[in-house]
Design a protein around this motif. Structure first.
Motif, PDB file in Angstrom:
ATOM      1  N   ARG A   6       6.984 -18.036  -8.907  1.00 46.68           N
ATOM      2  CA  ARG A   6       5.719 -18.691  -8.567  1.00 46.68           C
ATOM      3  C   ARG A   6       5.131 -18.193  -7.249  1.00 46.68           C
ATOM      4  NH1 ARG A   6       6.177 -19.356 -13.020  1.00 46.68           N
ATOM      5  NH2 ARG A   6       6.227 -21.274 -14.247  1.00 46.68           N
ATOM      6  N   ASN A   7       5.889 -17.438  -6.486  1.00 45.10           N
ATOM      7  CA  ASN A   7       5.376 -16.916  -5.219  1.00 45.10           C
ATOM      8  C   ASN A   7       6.017 -15.563  -4.961  1.00 45.10           C
ATOM      9  OD1 ASN A   7       8.016 -17.515  -4.117  1.00 45.10           O
ATOM     10  ND2 ASN A   7       7.320 -19.637  -3.835  1.00 45.10           N
ATOM     11  N   ASP A   8       5.604 -14.962  -3.867  1.00 42.23           N
ATOM     12  CA  ASP A   8       6.094 -13.620  -3.561  1.00 42.23           C
ATOM     13  C   ASP A   8       7.586 -13.610  -3.248  1.00 42.23           C
ATOM     14  OD1 ASP A   8       3.562 -12.757  -3.957  1.00 42.23           O
ATOM     15  OD2 ASP A   8       3.086 -12.371  -1.849  1.00 42.23           O
ATOM     16  N   ASP A   9       8.093 -14.661  -2.621  1.00 42.23           N
ATOM     17  CA  ASP A   9       9.520 -14.697  -2.331  1.00 42.23           C
ATOM     18  C   ASP A   9      10.347 -14.700  -3.606  1.00 42.23           C
ATOM     19  OD1 ASP A   9       8.992 -14.715   0.374  1.00 42.23           O
ATOM     20  OD2 ASP A   9       9.015 -16.907   0.532  1.00 42.23           O
ATOM     21  N   MET A  10       9.919 -15.467  -4.597  1.00 40.26           N
ATOM     22  CA  MET A  10      10.643 -15.491  -5.862  1.00 40.26           C
ATOM     23  C   MET A  10      10.525 -14.153  -6.591  1.00 40.26           C
ATOM     24  SD  MET A  10       9.622 -19.337  -7.137  1.00 40.26           S
ATOM     25  CE  MET A  10      10.757 -19.298  -8.528  1.00 40.26           C
ATOM     26  N   ARG A  37      -2.040  -5.719  -5.560  1.00 41.08           N
ATOM     27  CA  ARG A  37      -1.376  -6.339  -4.416  1.00 41.08           C
ATOM     28  C   ARG A  37       0.105  -5.981  -4.474  1.00 41.08           C
ATOM     29  NH1 ARG A  37       1.054 -11.352  -3.525  1.00 41.08           N
ATOM     30  NH2 ARG A  37       0.425 -12.058  -5.596  1.00 41.08           N
ATOM     31  N   SER A  38       0.539  -5.216  -3.479  1.00 41.79           N
ATOM     32  CA  SER A  38       1.926  -4.759  -3.456  1.00 41.79           C
ATOM     33  C   SER A  38       2.845  -5.879  -2.996  1.00 41.79           C
ATOM     34  CB  SER A  38       2.072  -3.540  -2.542  1.00 41.79           C
ATOM     35  OG  SER A  38       3.416  -3.135  -2.476  1.00 41.79           O
ATOM     36  N   LEU A  39       4.030  -5.892  -3.564  1.00 42.45           N
ATOM     37  CA  LEU A  39       4.997  -6.925  -3.209  1.00 42.45           C
ATOM     38  C   LEU A  39       5.728  -6.588  -1.915  1.00 42.45           C
ATOM     39  CD1 LEU A  39       6.088  -9.597  -4.358  1.00 42.45           C
ATOM     40  CD2 LEU A  39       7.876  -8.278  -5.513  1.00 42.45           C
ATOM     41  N   TYR A  40       5.741  -5.313  -1.537  1.00 44.59           N
ATOM     42  CA  TYR A  40       6.450  -4.873  -0.345  1.00 44.59           C
ATOM     43  C   TYR A  40       5.492  -4.096   0.560  1.00 44.59           C
ATOM     44  CZ  TYR A  40      10.839  -5.938  -2.787  1.00 44.59           C
ATOM     45  OH  TYR A  40      11.860  -6.564  -3.450  1.00 44.59           O
ATOM     46  N   PRO A  41       5.663  -4.198   1.852  1.00 42.61           N
ATOM     47  CA  PRO A  41       4.853  -3.368   2.763  1.00 42.61           C
ATOM     48  C   PRO A  41       5.296  -1.918   2.673  1.00 42.61           C
ATOM     49  CG  PRO A  41       6.510  -4.582   4.005  1.00 42.61           C
ATOM     50  CD  PRO A  41       6.604  -5.071   2.578  1.00 42.61           C
ATOM     51  N   PRO A  42       4.526  -1.009   3.264  1.00 41.03           N
ATOM     52  CA  PRO A  42       4.957   0.404   3.256  1.00 41.03           C
ATOM     53  C   PRO A  42       6.328   0.548   3.899  1.00 41.03           C
ATOM     54  CG  PRO A  42       2.672   0.227   3.953  1.00 41.03           C
ATOM     55  CD  PRO A  42       3.200  -1.173   3.883  1.00 41.03           C
ATOM     56  N   PRO A  43       7.094   1.524   3.480  1.00 47.52           N
ATOM     57  CA  PRO A  43       8.463   1.679   4.021  1.00 47.52           C
ATOM     58  C   PRO A  43       8.443   2.022   5.504  1.00 47.52           C
ATOM     59  CG  PRO A  43       7.871   3.564   2.660  1.00 47.52           C
ATOM     60  CD  PRO A  43       6.780   2.553   2.473  1.00 47.52           C
ATOM     61  N   GLU A  44       9.435   1.521   6.210  1.00 44.18           N
ATOM     62  CA  GLU A  44       9.588   1.817   7.636  1.00 44.18           C
ATOM     63  C   GLU A  44      10.566   2.976   7.799  1.00 44.18           C
ATOM     64  OE1 GLU A  44      10.859  -1.659   9.615  1.00 44.18           O
ATOM     65  OE2 GLU A  44       9.039  -2.809   9.204  1.00 44.18           O
ATOM     66  N   ALA A  68      12.963  -8.872  -8.025  1.00 42.82           N
ATOM     67  CA  ALA A  68      13.013  -7.419  -7.869  1.00 42.82           C
ATOM     68  C   ALA A  68      14.366  -6.963  -7.334  1.00 42.82           C
ATOM     69  CB  ALA A  68      11.884  -6.957  -6.951  1.00 42.82           C
ATOM     70  N   GLU A  69      14.902  -7.691  -6.373  1.00 38.21           N
ATOM     71  CA  GLU A  69      16.220  -7.346  -5.852  1.00 38.21           C
ATOM     72  C   GLU A  69      17.290  -7.502  -6.931  1.00 38.21           C
ATOM     73  OE1 GLU A  69      17.133  -6.154  -2.925  1.00 38.21           O
ATOM     74  OE2 GLU A  69      15.052  -6.026  -2.246  1.00 38.21           O
ATOM     75  N   HIS A  70      17.154  -8.519  -7.737  1.00 42.46           N
ATOM     76  CA  HIS A  70      18.122  -8.730  -8.818  1.00 42.46           C
ATOM     77  C   HIS A  70      18.068  -7.574  -9.820  1.00 42.46           C
ATOM     78  CE1 HIS A  70      20.846 -10.890 -11.351  1.00 42.46           C
ATOM     79  NE2 HIS A  70      19.959 -11.054 -12.330  1.00 42.46           N
ATOM     80  N   LEU A  71      16.877  -7.128 -10.177  1.00 37.77           N
ATOM     81  CA  LEU A  71      16.750  -6.013 -11.110  1.00 37.77           C
ATOM     82  C   LEU A  71      17.347  -4.734 -10.528  1.00 37.77           C
ATOM     83  CD1 LEU A  71      13.144  -6.574 -12.508  1.00 37.77           C
ATOM     84  CD2 LEU A  71      15.250  -6.600 -13.827  1.00 37.77           C
ATOM     85  N   TRP A  72      17.137  -4.507  -9.237  1.00 37.74           N
ATOM     86  CA  TRP A  72      17.678  -3.290  -8.626  1.00 37.74           C
ATOM     87  C   TRP A  72      19.205  -3.314  -8.605  1.00 37.74           C
ATOM     88  CZ3 TRP A  72      15.961   1.327  -7.684  1.00 37.74           C
ATOM     89  CH2 TRP A  72      16.633   2.163  -6.797  1.00 37.74           C
TER      90      TRP A  72
END
Length: 877
Positions: free
Chosen positions: A500-504, A374-381, A509-513
């Motif tokens: 605990r959820n996809d938003d977290m 299950r991917s955390l992000y949709p395909p890129p636009e 992921a944004e923090h790591l980037w």
């Protein structure tokens, strides 16, 4: 006296006719002044009667009221006409008096023409005639004028205006559906039949993107009615674009009309119901005297025409022929390609018959993910920048930075999609490629980015990402020297563990980037990210036709982001002075150039040229994506070190080649001295042919002088071979140092370097023993091994991304050569690995050339310069 009358008679007849005419018109004016005041009342009664009929009073009034009002009108008209019976025709005296009064004639100028003097006598008669002549000249200029009925004296309250206004309103109303007729006054109420009070309006509205005007169907000559004998199919069809909107509006009260559309290839007509979203008026209660109680309202029947067919409504029909709307076409204009900063650039070609409204690239992973992934992000636009909106022909290039998406670095399948205004989509042939990913040159930054990618592609791999973080923190003293970086990585681990959820998870992921970007090049990547966001916001605002105030605000944000980005580039250049060394003046992007482009974008947007502004913004994005950013230029020092190592390797190979040539010459000279029997027999005879005029014991130097080797004895030559051992050992030490330098740069020395070092050691041992032939063989094998090791080193550099566009050793054309096959001067050392295996024809041709060179070289009459050139061709020098 008789002569006087005879001369005057012709002059009096025209005057008499003129006077009679003026008296007649004067009597008509007097008659009109008598009739108009007396006709005011009967005319008002007639207007009131017409108004009552046009307004439908006699149609809806009860019988007793109908008869009473009709009797009142007739009685009033009769009594109002009685004063007209007292009108008399005016006399001549009345006309003369009116003309004299209204023209202010003195002395009764008109009536004097008919009078005669009371006295007799010639003098009196002459005087009277002179008086009549003078008065006649005044009569010729008389004007009867218009009637002056003085109606205001008879109607001081101006009530005469009421019937006139009422009649005008009733006449206008007489053309409506509910109007009555004057003849209704002479019909009994039970004889009235109310017709269906319905008005039908039909029209076709082509889609807005076609640019065609609506087509009104009501009242067209090609409309077929139910009473016509010819079938509706014989009528000329109406050509309309596909997906046109058909509207049938039924207004008024009456029986419900059936609206249907029969497609040409359909089984039967399609009944078009009234649209539910249109409000209807409240029904009215009709009087009991009417035959039918209609229902007032407005009903709209809407239908989208997709096929040829016939519309039928209220006994009328229309034929339609559809102009099909084809699916748009789109294709790649070359393969997708990465840019200098890992952006994805794509060129495309598109076509549609009415225009393309949207175009984008559909990017999907090529590798099949695990079953429960299950991917955390949709395909890129990836939205394609169209040159202008609703363009029928579109050709453009779009550059988007997708390096932040977790799919960056993965194999993907890209398909271009174009959509027209009708919603139809056309797709291109897919292209497979590796999605460009950002190259991290700091190992710590690359490790942090890897943790993000692991669980972003598959949420189920979050434990593995946490394990990678823990492994990174094992020896933090060595791997993470910066305390700030250590604390940030530790906080990212905590976020991943507490998610605990996809938003977290996305927040982690944004923090790591952001941590990876900060470790790599500080604030430069963050400034570039803000610049891309500002560009994207402005592009979206231009697409949706935002207001000038919003465009101005976004332009200010773009300028601010651009200024911050250029300041960060300047700081990076100050930290790394090599970044500003020897810039390419033909590829320099100045800040005033960027400011000028942004001013042009804002001016185009304000002037309404949004398509041109959007295109110029796309060009700005492409320029920024291809700009050699500071983090890319930070590789300059490492690339310079790599180039130095490659230069050392090239020099080492050249020295090895020279040493092998010298060893070969000494060995050949030694063998010549040891051959005492026949000095003409030897390897040189096989090489140069039997026609060599020279004594093999006599070797000439390049200037034609005897070689120093000719004066050396066999023992001296053998001792010279032993002295070459030190040079060979020195080359072996240089190779060892070169391998250590490559390891420090992250390049693992291949097997070729190890084999070359072993062959160098063997060559040194053979030289120490004076075995020239064995040393030459080892040196040749060492040289070949060096070439293989150099090729392996180049492959490793390309695989690690350290030799991309604009970095390291540039690649030109095929195998580093220009379009003419010539090797570039700045491509680095030539390792001699560009070898083409000749076929049979090439081999035969080479033999013929060698034979020709040898025959020419055997000619003793050839000039010395030519002989030297031929020897160089045969590698004799």
């Amino acid at each position: 006296m008789t002569q006087f009358r005879r001369d005057d008679t012709p002059q009096l007849k025209p005057f008499a006719r003129m006077l009679a005419t003026k008296r007649f018109f004067a009597r008509l004016v007097l008659l009109a002044e008598q009739v108009l005041p007396r006709a005011l009342l009967p005319a008002s009664i007639v207007l009131l009667f017409l108004s009552a009929g046009w307004l439908g009073f006699f149609r809806v009034a009860p019988l007793w009221l109908h008869a009473a009002i009709l009797l009142v009108f007739f009685a009033g008209l009769f009594f109002s006409l009685l004063p007209l019976t007292r009108i008399r025709w005016p006399e001549n005296t009345d006309a003369d008096r009116m003309l004299e009064d209204r023209n202010d004639l003195p002395h009764q100028a008109i009536r004097v023409q008919d009078d005669t003097p009371a006295t007799e006598g010639a003098f009196g008669a002459a005087l009277w005639r002179e008086h009549q002549a003078r008065m006649a000249r005044m009569v010729r200029a008389l004007d009867t004028g218009l009637p002056r009925p003085d109606i205001a004296r008879h109607d001081p309250w101006a009530l005469r205006a009421v019937p006139v206004l009422l009649a005008c309103l009733a006449f206008a109303y007489s053309y409506s559906n509910r109007a009555g007729l004057v003849t209704d006054a002479f019909r009994l109420p039970q004889q009235q039949v109310v017709a269906a009070d319905i008005r039908i309006d039909a029209w076709v509205t082509p889609p807005a993107y076609t640019g065609r005007a609506p087509i009104f169907l009501t009242g067209r000559q090609d409309t077929a009615s139910a009473g016509e004998q010819a079938p509706a199919q014989e009528k000329a069809p109406i050509t309309v674009p596909q997906f046109s909107d058909l509207t049938v509006r039924i207004t008024g009260a009456g029986p419900e009309a059936r609206v249907s559309y029969a497609e040409s290839d359909g089984a039967g007509p399609i009944v078009i119901p009234a649209s539910a979203d249109k409000a209807k008026s409240e029904p009215k209660t009709e009087p009991q005297e009417t035959v039918q109680a209609p229902r007032n309202g407005v009903r709209n029947h809407l239908y989208k025409i997709t096929k040829d067919g016939t519309l039928s409504v209220g006994g009328q029909s229309w034929n339609f022929k559809i102009t099909p709307d084809s699916v748009p076409d789109i294709a790649f204009d070359g393969a997708p390609r990465p840019t200098a900063n890992a952006s994805l650039e794509m060129s495309f070609l598109a076509h549609d018959d009415y225009g393309i409204s949207q175009a984008w690239a559909e990017i999907k992973p090529l590798d099949e993910p695990p079953a429960a992934a299950r991917s955390l992000y949709p395909p890129p636009e990836y939205r394609l920048d169209l040159p202008r909106r609703n363009a029928r022909e579109a050709k453009g290039t779009t550059s988007r930075n997708l390096s932040e998406h977790p799919l960056a670095g993965q194999r993907v399948r890209i398909t271009l999609v174009a959509r027209d205004a009708a919603g139809q989509e056309g797709r291109s042939v897919p292209q497979d490629m590796v999605l460009p990913a950002r190259q991290f040159f700091e190992p710590l930054a690359a490790a942090v980015a890897e943790q993000r990618q692991v669980f972003a592609l598959n949420v189920n791999d979050l434990p593995r990402a946490i394990d990678l973080n823990d492994a990174l923190m094992l020896y933090a003293e060595e791997t993470i020297p910066n305390l700030t970086h250590f604390l940030l990585i530790q906080s990212a681990r905590t976020r991943m563990a507490l998610a605990r959820n996809d938003d977290m998870l996305r927040d982690a992921a944004e923090h790591l980037w952001e941590i990876a970007l900060g470790i790599e090049d500080g604030d430069l990547s963050l400034a570039e990210r803000r610049l891309r966001d500002a560009q994207q916001k402005l592009s979206d605002a231009l697409d949706r036709n935002a207001s000038d105030e919003e465009i101005a605000k976004l332009m200010q944000e773009l300028r601010q982001a651009m200024q911050e980005y250029m300041q960060e580039l300047a700081r990076q250049a100050a930290k790394n002075p090599r970044m500003a060394v020897n810039p390419d003046q033909n590829n320099v992007l100045r800040q005033q150039d960027l400011q000028k482009m942004m001013d042009q974008i804002e001016n185009l947007a304000r002037s309404g040229s949004r398509d041109e502004a959007r295109q110029l913004l796309s060009e700005l994005q492409r320029m920024m994506n291809n700009l050699q950013a500071g983090r890319m230029q930070q590789m300059g020092e490492q690339n310079n070190a790599m180039r130095q190592q490659m230069d050392k390797l090239g020099q080492l190979m050249q020295q090895q080649q020279q040493l092998m040539d010298e060893t070969f010459k000494l060995d050949q000279a030694l063998r010549d001295r040891m051959q005492r029997g026949d000095p003409l027999q030897g390897e040189d005879d096989e090489l140069f042919g039997q026609d060599m005029p020279q004594d093999p014991g006599q070797r000439n130097d390049p200037n034609g002088q005897p070689s120093p080797l000719d004066d050396m004895t066999a023992e001296q030559l053998k001792e010279a071979l032993k002295q070459l051992r030190q040079q060979q050992e020195g080359l072996g030490k240089q190779l060892g140092e070169l391998q250590k330098g490559l390891e420090q740069l992250g390049v693992k020395p291949g097997k070729g370097f190890g084999e070359a070092q072993r062959e160098m050691k063997g060559a040194a041992d053979a030289l120490g023993e004076g075995q020239g032939e064995q040393a030459v063989g080892s040196q040749g094998r060492a040289l070949q091994a060096l070439r293989e090791g150099a090729q392996d080193m180049m492959n490793q550099m390309q695989a690690q991304g350290q030799q991309g566009p604009g970095q390291g050793i540039p690649q030109y054309g095929q195998n580093g050569r220009d379009p003419l096959g010539r090797r570039q001067q700045n491509i680095g050392p030539d390792f001699g690995d560009q070898v083409k295996v000749p076929d049979e024809i090439d081999t035969q041709r080479a033999r013929e050339i060698l034979d020709a060179i040898r025959r020419k070289l055997g000619d003793s009459l050839s000039p010395e310069a030519e002989r030297q050139y031929l020897e160089r061709l045969l590698d004799m020098r």
